[in-house]
Design a protein around this motif. Structure first.
Motif, PDB file in Angstrom:
ATOM      1  N   ALA A   1     -26.172  38.534  11.705  1.00 47.45           N
ATOM      2  CA  ALA A   1     -26.894  38.983  10.511  1.00 47.45           C
ATOM      3  C   ALA A   1     -27.970  39.967  10.927  1.00 47.45           C
ATOM      4  O   ALA A   1     -29.139  39.643  11.010  1.00 47.45           O
ATOM      5  CB  ALA A   1     -27.512  37.799   9.773  1.00 47.45           C
TER       6      ALA A   1
ATOM      7  N   GLN B   1     -24.354  27.959  10.217  1.00 49.35           N
ATOM      8  CA  GLN B   1     -23.653  29.072  10.842  1.00 49.35           C
ATOM      9  C   GLN B   1     -22.149  28.850  10.919  1.00 49.35           C
ATOM     10  O   GLN B   1     -21.406  29.762  11.277  1.00 49.35           O
ATOM     11  CB  GLN B   1     -24.201  29.293  12.269  1.00 49.35           C
ATOM     12  CG  GLN B   1     -25.689  29.586  12.335  1.00 49.35           C
ATOM     13  CD  GLN B   1     -26.034  30.952  11.810  1.00 49.35           C
ATOM     14  OE1 GLN B   1     -25.185  31.836  11.792  1.00 49.35           O
ATOM     15  NE2 GLN B   1     -27.271  31.147  11.387  1.00 49.35           N
TER      16      GLN B   1
ATOM     17  N   ARG C   1     -18.984  28.600   9.091  1.00 47.02           N
ATOM     18  CA  ARG C   1     -18.489  28.952   7.769  1.00 47.02           C
ATOM     19  C   ARG C   1     -16.961  28.878   7.717  1.00 47.02           C
ATOM     20  O   ARG C   1     -16.313  29.093   8.736  1.00 47.02           O
ATOM     21  CB  ARG C   1     -18.941  30.369   7.404  1.00 47.02           C
ATOM     22  CG  ARG C   1     -20.444  30.600   7.474  1.00 47.02           C
ATOM     23  CD  ARG C   1     -21.172  29.876   6.359  1.00 47.02           C
ATOM     24  NE  ARG C   1     -22.609  30.075   6.431  1.00 47.02           N
ATOM     25  CZ  ARG C   1     -23.268  31.058   5.831  1.00 47.02           C
ATOM     26  NH1 ARG C   1     -22.606  31.962   5.138  1.00 47.02           N
ATOM     27  NH2 ARG C   1     -24.577  31.152   5.930  1.00 47.02           N
ATOM     28  N   PRO C   2     -16.387  28.615   6.524  1.00 46.52           N
ATOM     29  CA  PRO C   2     -17.087  28.287   5.280  1.00 46.52           C
ATOM     30  C   PRO C   2     -17.539  26.831   5.262  1.00 46.52           C
ATOM     31  O   PRO C   2     -16.852  25.946   5.765  1.00 46.52           O
ATOM     32  CB  PRO C   2     -16.016  28.535   4.216  1.00 46.52           C
ATOM     33  CG  PRO C   2     -14.723  28.292   4.921  1.00 46.52           C
ATOM     34  CD  PRO C   2     -14.922  28.713   6.341  1.00 46.52           C
TER      35      PRO C   2
ATOM     36  N   ASP D   1     -19.996  23.763   2.876  1.00 44.91           N
ATOM     37  CA  ASP D   1     -20.499  23.379   1.557  1.00 44.91           C
ATOM     38  C   ASP D   1     -21.631  22.373   1.713  1.00 44.91           C
ATOM     39  O   ASP D   1     -21.673  21.601   2.681  1.00 44.91           O
ATOM     40  CB  ASP D   1     -19.390  22.739   0.711  1.00 44.91           C
ATOM     41  CG  ASP D   1     -18.127  23.585   0.670  1.00 44.91           C
ATOM     42  OD1 ASP D   1     -18.230  24.755   0.270  1.00 44.91           O
ATOM     43  OD2 ASP D   1     -17.055  23.072   1.035  1.00 44.91           O
TER      44      ASP D   1
ATOM     45  N   PRO E   1     -20.665  25.873  -2.318  1.00 48.11           N
ATOM     46  CA  PRO E   1     -20.709  26.756  -1.148  1.00 48.11           C
ATOM     47  C   PRO E   1     -22.142  27.026  -0.711  1.00 48.11           C
ATOM     48  O   PRO E   1     -23.030  27.235  -1.541  1.00 48.11           O
ATOM     49  CB  PRO E   1     -20.018  28.033  -1.640  1.00 48.11           C
ATOM     50  CG  PRO E   1     -19.125  27.575  -2.747  1.00 48.11           C
ATOM     51  CD  PRO E   1     -19.855  26.442  -3.412  1.00 48.11           C
TER      52      PRO E   1
ATOM     53  N   GLU F   1     -23.527  29.509   0.562  1.00 49.51           N
ATOM     54  CA  GLU F   1     -24.078  30.812   0.185  1.00 49.51           C
ATOM     55  C   GLU F   1     -24.805  30.751  -1.151  1.00 49.51           C
ATOM     56  O   GLU F   1     -25.777  31.482  -1.367  1.00 49.51           O
ATOM     57  CB  GLU F   1     -22.961  31.861   0.114  1.00 49.51           C
ATOM     58  CG  GLU F   1     -22.310  32.191   1.444  1.00 49.51           C
ATOM     59  CD  GLU F   1     -21.226  31.212   1.826  1.00 49.51           C
ATOM     60  OE1 GLU F   1     -20.621  31.391   2.892  1.00 49.51           O
ATOM     61  OE2 GLU F   1     -20.985  30.258   1.053  1.00 49.51           O
ATOM     62  N   GLN F   2     -24.346  29.885  -2.046  1.00 47.21           N
ATOM     63  CA  GLN F   2     -25.009  29.739  -3.340  1.00 47.21           C
ATOM     64  C   GLN F   2     -26.239  28.839  -3.255  1.00 47.21           C
ATOM     65  O   GLN F   2     -27.118  28.907  -4.119  1.00 47.21           O
ATOM     66  CB  GLN F   2     -24.021  29.166  -4.363  1.00 47.21           C
ATOM     67  CG  GLN F   2     -22.786  30.014  -4.582  1.00 47.21           C
ATOM     68  CD  GLN F   2     -21.816  29.388  -5.567  1.00 47.21           C
ATOM     69  OE1 GLN F   2     -22.187  28.507  -6.347  1.00 47.21           O
ATOM     70  NE2 GLN F   2     -20.561  29.830  -5.537  1.00 47.21           N
TER      71      GLN F   2
ATOM     72  N   LEU G   1     -28.416  28.569  -0.471  1.00 48.85           N
ATOM     73  CA  LEU G   1     -29.526  29.082   0.332  1.00 48.85           C
ATOM     74  C   LEU G   1     -30.608  29.765  -0.502  1.00 48.85           C
ATOM     75  O   LEU G   1     -31.802  29.540  -0.261  1.00 48.85           O
ATOM     76  CB  LEU G   1     -28.993  30.031   1.407  1.00 48.85           C
ATOM     77  CG  LEU G   1     -28.101  29.381   2.476  1.00 48.85           C
ATOM     78  CD1 LEU G   1     -27.645  30.410   3.495  1.00 48.85           C
ATOM     79  CD2 LEU G   1     -28.839  28.237   3.162  1.00 48.85           C
TER      80      LEU G   1
END
Length: 486
Positions: free
Chosen positions: A81, A389, A391-392, A394, A405, A407-408, A410
């Motif tokens: 990142a 770190q 991924r993916p 949940d 998930p 990502e939603q 964080l």
């Protein structure tokens, strides 16, 4: 208890030895969210590949990466990142005024500005040379005043030596791709020579054409890094053994002392425990005792279900042990301890990757087993963020127990350390407590529902404590487990 443990991981209950616990999320200082990795769809990141390659080089060649000792084995990897600190502007968004080369009539004004801004003459010359590499070819038509001109085109002139890449030449290619292409060309020439004098059929021509085209590289899977054949003269040998946690098992019994010694060394070095805090009794209570019972079923994995120690043997010596529970739907990671002398191998990350690969391997025999549970994700603790770190993955909503998930999740955790991930405000926990009277109770060696026990009980009511217990485990678990009442 095997089926019960499956239900536990769905309602955020984990174990420490035989002790099971569940944090009260909206009251604790550091909310702990259950995290799982979708092992079948796992994506190996750049930092993960570095760790796997580092281990492979160490085993096959004995190489030790420079600066590896400075890296904490369980720290997050941030190479994947990388953020830019400056805005990027493409050529299509550059205005004509920015691309107009400096003429003689502009040098004077630039020189005056240099005096005011403090820029040196050398800096001005550099700007002038760089601007000369772009030329504007205006269209013959006269642009309409007040409207943007779309007729101007940017033409790249050949740069002066040392002033950037020559756009008239092809892009650089990897040596590996060039070697492959040369090999295919040589093969094509050999095939043509054997067929010289005869006319090639359409199928042969298509075959030669297909062989001459370089194939696109397929991304490597985690198995490509883990299950690699090593040369016979490799300086090191790494062996991973799966040992059932049972003193009746000969492998577990013979390696117990070495494993317990390694645990004490790890605890004292990494967690600064005293020798009395990490003796054999503490080791047995913490990582050997388990409420799980070993079980083998026809459609299950060959190793069966239960608690295991995954031992990493390097040259005949244990350097790391991963404590895991193998369940019908997942592999649950309980703990890891390793030899601090081998921290340069990033054993924390490496063992997690091996456990993910192991989960995928078990899935071939047990199709329902497809998740890798990493315990709790604590966003408010920087050292625990490394779990995100993989991924993916949940996170489990603490109110509705629906997987979301990461990502939603964080952005919500950045705003508040406790958060409800399910955005449907009408959604509720489907497994919540509905009937307190159906909770199973063990009283005087007799199993009975709480409604019956409540009538027989003498003394003050204990309904509040039973209500709290049943609310934590839910309706399903409260009807499967036994709540002891004296």
């Amino acid at each position: 208890y095997k089926q019960q443990k499956n239900q536990f991981v769905f309602i955020a209950i984990f174990r420490s030895g035989k002790y099971v616990y569940k944090p009260i999320m909206n009251q604790t200082c550091c909310p702990q969210y259950t995290i799982r990795c979708q092992a079948l769809h796992f994506q190996t990141s750049k930092s993960h590949k570095k760790v796997l390659k580092k281990m492979l080089k160490f085993i096959s060649k004995g190489d030790v990466s420079k600066g590896a000792n400075d890296e904490e084995p369980m720290d997050s990897h941030i190479e994947d990142a990388v953020a830019c600190d400056f805005p990027y502007k493409s050529e299509s968004h550059v205005s004509q005024s920015e691309l107009t080369p400096l003429g003689e009539d502009h040098t004077g004004s630039v020189g005056n500005e240099d005096k005011d801004s403090g820029e040196t003459e050398e800096e001005v010359n550099v700007q002038k040379v760089e601007s000369d590499s772009l030329q504007i070819c205006a269209d013959k038509d006269t642009p309409v005043p007040g409207e943007p001109s779309h007729s101007a085109k940017v033409v790249h002139a050949p740069p002066k030596p040392g002033k950037g890449a020559d756009l008239s030449k092809p892009l650089c290619r990897k040596a590996k791709e060039i070697r492959k292409e040369k090999k295919l060309q040589k093969l094509l020439q050999n095939q043509k020579s054997t067929l010289e004098g005869s006319q090639l059929q359409g199928g042969d021509q298509a075959l030669l054409l297909q062989n001459s085209k370089p194939k696109t590289n397929q991304p490597k899977t985690i198995e490509d890094f883990v299950f690699v054949s090593l040369p016979d003269d490799a300086p090191h040998k790494l062996e991973v053994r799966l040992v059932p946690v049972s003193f009746e098992d000969p492998q577990f019994k013979s390696s117990f002392n070495q494993s317990a010694t390694l645990f004490a060394k790890y605890q004292m070095s990494i967690h600064k425990d005293t020798p009395s805090d990490c003796g054999e009794n503490e080791f047995t209570r913490f990582l050997c005792d388990s409420p799980l019972e070993a079980e083998h079923v026809p459609n299950g994995p060959e190793c069966g279900y239960g608690s295991f120690h995954q031992q990493y043997w390097l040259d005949g010596k244990i350097i790391a042990v991963g404590v895991i529970d193998i369940l019908p739907y997942c592999v649950s990671s309980v703990y890891l301890y390793y030899d601090p002398d081998f921290s340069f191998l990033s054993l924390g990350v490496y063992s997690a990757l091996r456990e993910i690969a192991f989960t995928r391997q078990l899935h071939e025999k047990a199709p329902d087993l497809c998740f890798y549970y990493m315990g709790f994700y604590i966003h408010s603790c920087p050292k625990m963020r490394y779990k995100g770190q993989y991924r993916p993955s949940d996170l489990l909503c603490p109110e509705t127990y629906v997987w979301t998930p990461i990502e939603q999740c964080l952005p919500l955790l950045e705003h508040s350390k406790y958060s409800r991930f399910n955005q449907d405000l009408k959604a509720v926990d489907e497994g919540r407590l509905k009937e307190l009277g159906r909770v199973r109770v063990l009283h005087k060696r007799t199993v009975m529902p709480y409604s019956v026990y409540k009538k027989r009980r003498k003394g003050p009511s204990d309904e509040a404590s039973v209500q709290q217990y049943a609310s934590l485990v839910g309706q399903t678990c409260s009807e499967r487990m036994l709540l002891f009442r004296s």
